[in-house]
Design a protein around this motif. Structure first.
Motif, PDB file in Angstrom:
ATOM      1  N   ARG A 565      42.803  44.377  39.470  1.00  0.00           N
ATOM      2  CA  ARG A 565      42.526  43.248  40.359  1.00  0.00           C
ATOM      3  C   ARG A 565      41.017  43.041  40.497  1.00  0.00           C
ATOM      4  O   ARG A 565      40.241  43.992  40.511  1.00  0.00           O
ATOM      5  CB  ARG A 565      43.129  43.501  41.746  1.00  0.00           C
ATOM      6  CG  ARG A 565      44.635  43.720  41.728  1.00  0.00           C
ATOM      7  CD  ARG A 565      45.393  42.451  41.398  1.00  0.00           C
ATOM      8  NE  ARG A 565      46.834  42.701  41.249  1.00  0.00           N
ATOM      9  CZ  ARG A 565      47.716  41.753  40.967  1.00  0.00           C
ATOM     10  NH1 ARG A 565      47.313  40.504  40.804  1.00  0.00           N
ATOM     11  NH2 ARG A 565      48.993  42.064  40.840  1.00  0.00           N
ATOM     12  N   SER A 570      41.188  38.809  35.405  1.00  0.00           N
ATOM     13  CA  SER A 570      42.163  38.353  36.401  1.00  0.00           C
ATOM     14  C   SER A 570      41.814  36.975  36.961  1.00  0.00           C
ATOM     15  O   SER A 570      42.674  36.314  37.555  1.00  0.00           O
ATOM     16  CB  SER A 570      42.268  39.372  37.544  1.00  0.00           C
ATOM     17  OG  SER A 570      41.063  39.420  38.292  1.00  0.00           O
ATOM     18  N   LEU A 575      48.036  37.623  36.117  1.00  0.00           N
ATOM     19  CA  LEU A 575      48.413  39.024  35.933  1.00  0.00           C
ATOM     20  C   LEU A 575      49.917  39.239  36.005  1.00  0.00           C
ATOM     21  O   LEU A 575      50.440  40.195  35.407  1.00  0.00           O
ATOM     22  CB  LEU A 575      47.705  39.906  36.960  1.00  0.00           C
ATOM     23  CG  LEU A 575      46.173  39.973  36.862  1.00  0.00           C
ATOM     24  CD1 LEU A 575      45.629  41.048  37.799  1.00  0.00           C
ATOM     25  CD2 LEU A 575      45.710  40.231  35.438  1.00  0.00           C
TER      26      LEU A 575
END
Length: 649
Positions: A565, A570, A575
């Motif tokens: 993250r 991302s 994701l």
């Protein structure tokens, strides 16, 4: 084999040039001059292979100082251009030969060059700068321009040091579809690649600069109406041996990248036959996956052919440690897992040789891949039946990625759309979920080559696919990473199967001499039987693989990397869809290429789009770009007094 760099109206110095020092650690040079109203700077890093004397130094000027050349590559037929010439040559390099050929005959003479090359040619008389790339794109060439400035380079790094740029989401989607980015595209919005077999002409006659790109390569030759298999085999063997013999042209020894297969064994056989020294061969293997490890077979081939053999083995820890370095080296994310063994193989070669030959190009020219047999098979399967088979395979839970792609492609009646499906990694719907964009450019890029090569005139769709693959897929995927990785270790890699005379003959053969439902490279294998031991020819083909499919199923490290993250990755990639891909692979559906491409994107984005830790090259790039953005604002810096070239003696 070298690194080239040039600018218009942008300052160029040794520090920028040394970003590609690895491509040419033996010598370096920069020159500047005013052409029209523009400041031209040319830079060169030299890997000395032909003519170690000062006569081979670049940038190279013609005797009158009106033409200059920075050249990367080898022209194997360059001595043909010296016959009957009135030029007094200073040395024996191919660079000097083609400089005068271009000066006397013009840029159109590039059509006669048989070799691997990318160059920048300055014609001060006509106020033109020409950039050119060889017909199969063995040597890469990037460029950036606006109405006032231009940069060209063998690699992206110097361009990124001079100008800022941002990621293009449309090209990101194209990459996810095709597994690589075909020229002219890169992941950046304004940086381009010269297409294989094309020229970029830059007009320096006005205040603003004007660029136009156009092809010089010819369409595939017409198919021969009648030729016997015996005559075809004899001619093929002659041309292959000639190609390998001429590519031994070097003032240093030439080695071989040796697998356990027929292609590299043929190269090694003829190289050893014509070399005046014992040829060195090199192989990479794996500690975990026996079906991908070719060390035993390659060692046997080397012993049978009398080669001096060297090998290296790698495993998963080395793979994960080195992947960020590989991504930084190649500069473009790819789905080809063979970049990993190539990196370690090049490291091994660098300890023993400066030049190697490989067997790349044989599969595309001679129908060695399964997708060409699928093209033949579709003649017997109606598209409606193929659609039903594809749906049935999905319902039945088929796990073979290549077969599912093949069935999807067979259901498509349009050649270009079918080729896109056959080569695709992620589907359009998957890409939409990953990026929010559809891969619209993929079809357009394939259609360009399909039309340019006049593929519609070829008799079979298998021939049409091989023609486009030779100039598109091969160039900016397999050949791209081979160039970047070998040159990172200051090694020149030659590809005799892409010899122009050999390819012209191969493409003129009736399709059944190249590929049939029972297999590809038919004439190639029959010829191999006449010169190689049966134990080599009859081995099961393994291909240049890596054990990544198994690694991705059993190692949690990959999942942790991709699902991080807050990473730059991302910010661009969903994701949840990445996790779905990982879960599919863990369940037995082969998503090896998908995961490898996503890993490459992760490390690429971390390298160039993130604010965290960067490689040494990336950190230096940021510093140099800041410096040069300031320097570009000063006309006094841009228009330095011209350094007049020293006439040849």
């Amino acid at each position: 084999m070298c690194g080239i760099l040039g600018t218009l109206n942008i300052s160029l110095d040794q520090e920028i040039l040394d970003l590609i020092l690895h491509r040419g650690p033996d010598d370096a040079g920069t020159v500047r001059m005013i052409v029209g109203r523009h400041a031209v700077a040319l830079g060169h890093r030299r890997l000395s292979i032909l003519d170690f004397s000062p006569a081979g130094h670049q940038p190279m000027w013609s005797a009158g100082g009106q033409h200059a050349l920075v050249f990367n590559g080898e022209i194997y037929n360059h001595l043909d251009f010296r016959d009957g010439s009135q030029v007094r040559y200073r040395g024996h390099s191919d660079t000097e030969t083609i400089l005068y050929q271009l000066a006397r005959k013009g840029i159109s003479s590039v059509q006669q060059f048989n070799g691997i090359f990318a160059f920048g040619f300055l014609d001060a008389v006509n106020q033109k700068l020409f950039l050119a790339r060889d017909p199969f794109g063995v040597k890469p060439l990037y460029y950036w321009s606006d109405s006032r400035s231009l940069i060209f380079s063998s690699e992206l790094l110097p361009i990124r040091a001079l100008v800022d740029d941002s990621l293009d989401v449309d090209r990101l989607s194209e990459l996810l579809r095709l597994r690589y980015l075909p020229a002219p595209d890169t992941l950046f919005k304004t940086i381009r690649k010269v297409r294989p077999g094309h020229i970029v002409e830059v007009d320096l006659g006005e205040g603003d600069i004007w660029l136009r790109e156009y092809p010089y390569l010819a369409a595939a030759p017409d198919e021969m109406e009648s030729i016997t298999e015996a005559d075809a085999k004899e001619r093929y063997g002659f041309l292959l041996e000639q190609a390998i013999q001429r590519q031994l042209l070097s003032d240093v020894e030439v080695g071989i990248l040796l697998s356990g297969g027929v292609d590299s064994a043929l190269v090694a056989h003829f190289a050893q036959k014509h070399a005046a020294y014992r040829v060195k061969s090199f192989t990479v293997g794996f500690s975990e996956r026996a079906d991908a490890d070719e060390i035993a077979e390659a060692s046997e081939t080397a012993a049978l052919l009398g080669l001096e053999h060297h090998d290296v083995r790698i495993g998963f820890p080395q793979f994960l440690d080195v992947l960020p370095r590989i991504v930084a080296t190649v500069e473009e994310p790819l789905a080809s897992t063979s970049v990993v063994p190539m990196f370690y193989l090049s490291e091994l070669v660098s300890e023993h040789a400066k030049v190697v030959m490989s067997g790349q190009g044989a599969d595309e020219a001679l129908g060695g891949y399964r997708r060409y047999r699928m093209e033949l098979l579709r003649r017997f399967v109606p598209s409606g039946a193929a659609s039903l088979l594809r749906k049935g395979a999905g319902i039945a839970g088929m796990r073979s990625d290549w077969l599912l792609r093949g069935l999807e492609a067979m259901a498509e009646t349009d050649d270009v759309r079918r080729f896109e499906a056959a080569h695709g990694v992620f589907t359009a719907s998957q890409i939409q979920r990953l990026t929010g964009h559809e891969p619209a450019l993929a079809h357009e890029r394939i259609a360009y080559w399909f039309d340019l090569l006049q593929c519609a005139n070829q008799r079979t769709s298998a021939q049409r696919m091989m023609s486009t693959d030779l100039r598109m897929n091969l160039a900016d995927d397999l050949l791209l990473y081979t160039d970047k990785i070998t040159m990172r270790y200051s090694i020149e890699c030659r590809v005799p199967f892409l010899d122009m005379d050999l390819i012209r003959f191969t493409e003129s053969l009736p399709c059944h001499f190249r590929v049939g439902l029972g297999g590809g490279k038919r004439l190639h294998k029959r010829f191999a039987e006449s010169v190689l031991p049966a134990s080599i020819v009859r081995r099961k083909k393994k291909g240049f693989l890596s054990p990544t499919g198994n690694w991705f199923s059993t190692r949690n490290e990959v999942r942790e990397i991709l699902l991080e993250r807050g990473s730059p990755f991302s910010s661009w990639i969903d994701l949840a869809e990445v996790e779905r891909t990982l879960d599919e692979h863990a369940s037995g559906l082969n998503r090896e290429r998908h995961i490898f491409l996503l890993l490459g994107l992760h490390f690429w984005m971390k390298e160039w789009l993130g604010d965290g830790a960067r490689s040494k090259d990336a950190s230096q790039l940021v510093r140099l770009r800041t410096r040069n953005n300031a320097r570009r604002l000063s006309p006094k810096t841009i228009f330095q007094p011209a350094l007049q070239p020293e006439p040849a003696r």
